[in-house]
Design a protein around this motif. Sequence first.
Motif, PDB file in Angstrom:
ATOM      1  N   THR A  56       1.247  -1.177  -0.134  1.00  0.00           N
ATOM      2  CA  THR A  56       0.007  -0.146   0.003  1.00  0.00           C
ATOM      3  C   THR A  56       0.908   1.237  -0.013  1.00  0.00           C
ATOM      4  OG1 THR A  56      -0.187   0.464   2.424  1.00  0.00           O
ATOM      5  CG2 THR A  56      -1.163  -1.187   1.148  1.00  0.00           C
ATOM      6  N   SER A  57       0.836   2.443   0.489  1.00  0.00           N
ATOM      7  CA  SER A  57       1.114   4.117   0.003  1.00  0.00           C
ATOM      8  C   SER A  57       1.840   3.350   1.546  1.00  0.00           C
ATOM      9  CB  SER A  57       0.495   4.377  -0.247  1.00  0.00           C
ATOM     10  OG  SER A  57      -0.720   4.868   0.878  1.00  0.00           O
ATOM     11  N   HIS A  58       1.676   2.807   2.589  1.00  0.00           N
ATOM     12  CA  HIS A  58       1.696   2.855   3.515  1.00  0.00           C
ATOM     13  C   HIS A  58       2.878   1.566   4.562  1.00  0.00           C
ATOM     14  CE1 HIS A  58      -0.958   6.570   4.254  1.00  0.00           C
ATOM     15  NE2 HIS A  58      -0.577   6.866   5.093  1.00  0.00           N
ATOM     16  N   LEU A  59       2.350   0.584   4.349  1.00  0.00           N
ATOM     17  CA  LEU A  59       3.127  -0.758   4.246  1.00  0.00           C
ATOM     18  C   LEU A  59       3.565  -1.340   2.784  1.00  0.00           C
ATOM     19  CD1 LEU A  59       1.257  -1.956   7.328  1.00  0.00           C
ATOM     20  CD2 LEU A  59       2.811  -0.754   7.221  1.00  0.00           C
ATOM     21  N   LEU A  65      -4.172  -5.809   5.934  1.00  0.00           N
ATOM     22  CA  LEU A  65      -3.804  -4.315   5.520  1.00  0.00           C
ATOM     23  C   LEU A  65      -5.178  -3.602   5.151  1.00  0.00           C
ATOM     24  CD1 LEU A  65      -1.029  -5.914   4.562  1.00  0.00           C
ATOM     25  CD2 LEU A  65      -0.789  -4.248   3.447  1.00  0.00           C
ATOM     26  N   ASN A  66      -4.803  -2.436   5.885  1.00  0.00           N
ATOM     27  CA  ASN A  66      -6.113  -1.064   5.483  1.00  0.00           C
ATOM     28  C   ASN A  66      -7.504  -1.848   5.827  1.00  0.00           C
ATOM     29  OD1 ASN A  66      -4.441   0.414   3.686  1.00  0.00           O
ATOM     30  ND2 ASN A  66      -5.185  -0.047   2.273  1.00  0.00           N
ATOM     31  N   LYS A  92      -5.020   3.152   6.770  1.00  0.00           N
ATOM     32  CA  LYS A  92      -3.828   2.527   5.936  1.00  0.00           C
ATOM     33  C   LYS A  92      -2.634   2.453   7.510  1.00  0.00           C
ATOM     34  CE  LYS A  92      -4.843   5.178   0.971  1.00  0.00           C
ATOM     35  NZ  LYS A  92      -4.035   6.127   0.782  1.00  0.00           N
ATOM     36  N   LYS A  93      -3.021   3.054   8.295  1.00  0.00           N
ATOM     37  CA  LYS A  93      -2.267   3.082   9.374  1.00  0.00           C
ATOM     38  C   LYS A  93      -2.575   1.141  10.722  1.00  0.00           C
ATOM     39  CE  LYS A  93      -0.299   7.369   9.238  1.00  0.00           C
ATOM     40  NZ  LYS A  93       0.204   8.740  10.072  1.00  0.00           N
ATOM     41  N   ARG A  94      -3.747   0.911   9.911  1.00  0.00           N
ATOM     42  CA  ARG A  94      -4.245  -0.134  10.705  1.00  0.00           C
ATOM     43  C   ARG A  94      -4.470  -1.370  10.226  1.00  0.00           C
ATOM     44  NH1 ARG A  94     -10.540  -0.669  12.729  1.00  0.00           N
ATOM     45  NH2 ARG A  94     -10.277  -1.004  15.439  1.00  0.00           N
TER      46      ARG A  94
END
Length: 298
Positions: free
Chosen positions: A19-22, A44-45, A50-52
């Motif tokens: 993802t954009s974060h992980l 994810l997500n 997006k941080k969970r």
Amino acid sequence: MTDMLGKPETQKFSTVFETSHLRVGCCSMQGWRKSMEDAHVAQLNIGGCKKRAFFGVFDGHQSNEAARFCRAHMLDEVMKSADKYSDNYNSIFEEAFRSIDELICYKFSASGTAANCVYLDKGKIVCANAGDSRAVLCRKGKAIPLSIDHKPYHPEEEKRIVDAGFSVENGRVNMSLAVSRALGDVDFKTNKELSWKQQAVTALPDVKVMDFSKDDEFIILACDGIWDVLSCEDCCSLVSAKLKDLEKSEESLTGDVDISLVCEDVLDHCLSPTCGAREKGTDNMTIIIVQFKPEFFA
């Protein structure tokens, strides 16, 4: 060894999520064992955030039934508990593990599994562990253990086992089970005078909660097939070096980095070339690597 193959099964089952974060890689390999009893999950997500995210490695024994049951149902139980307890992570995971344990003990006569879960939520890294799978955080190049192994010979574990009417011999509960905490294993949870937390092989997880740091690089979750061979520090160093090599390679010029290749390299590194009674690297192997992108901390 009767439960070992004549040569290892080295086919790997790998997945990658980005993802954009992980960036997340997962890989499992049967190895020298006659059957594959590990299972894992990566989500994810969660809830569109997006941080969970949630990750779990489940190292089964006696069969793969308990580990697969955890793969299918653990996240649902965690989410139900989270709705009830909000951000009380100890209560969330104690209830989730207790519920899954009861279901496994009801459904399966002998199967059990170690369980190591990592939950990213509200600026926190939460690790819940029962058994000898392990999670470690790499922060600015330093390995920070997120869990401790539950072995029958540890004094506090042995006391609970003995108090419940069982014994520890040759480092095993009643000379058979090599972990002192697990989900399932109903035969070791027969003392009706004790609570579920006090049983010889308890499902009670240790829960560790840490705040995120911008220095966080990645988290490794893996079964004991990895940790039998590598220390937390050595595993973090190996993954860090492999990630740097991958990111510098020609394949990454497009920006696409297949982190599952790093997972595969770790399994190959840990696999023993020979199989003997005391050889390290002859167990089933499963690993998840969760790499943080800069956007995660923005």
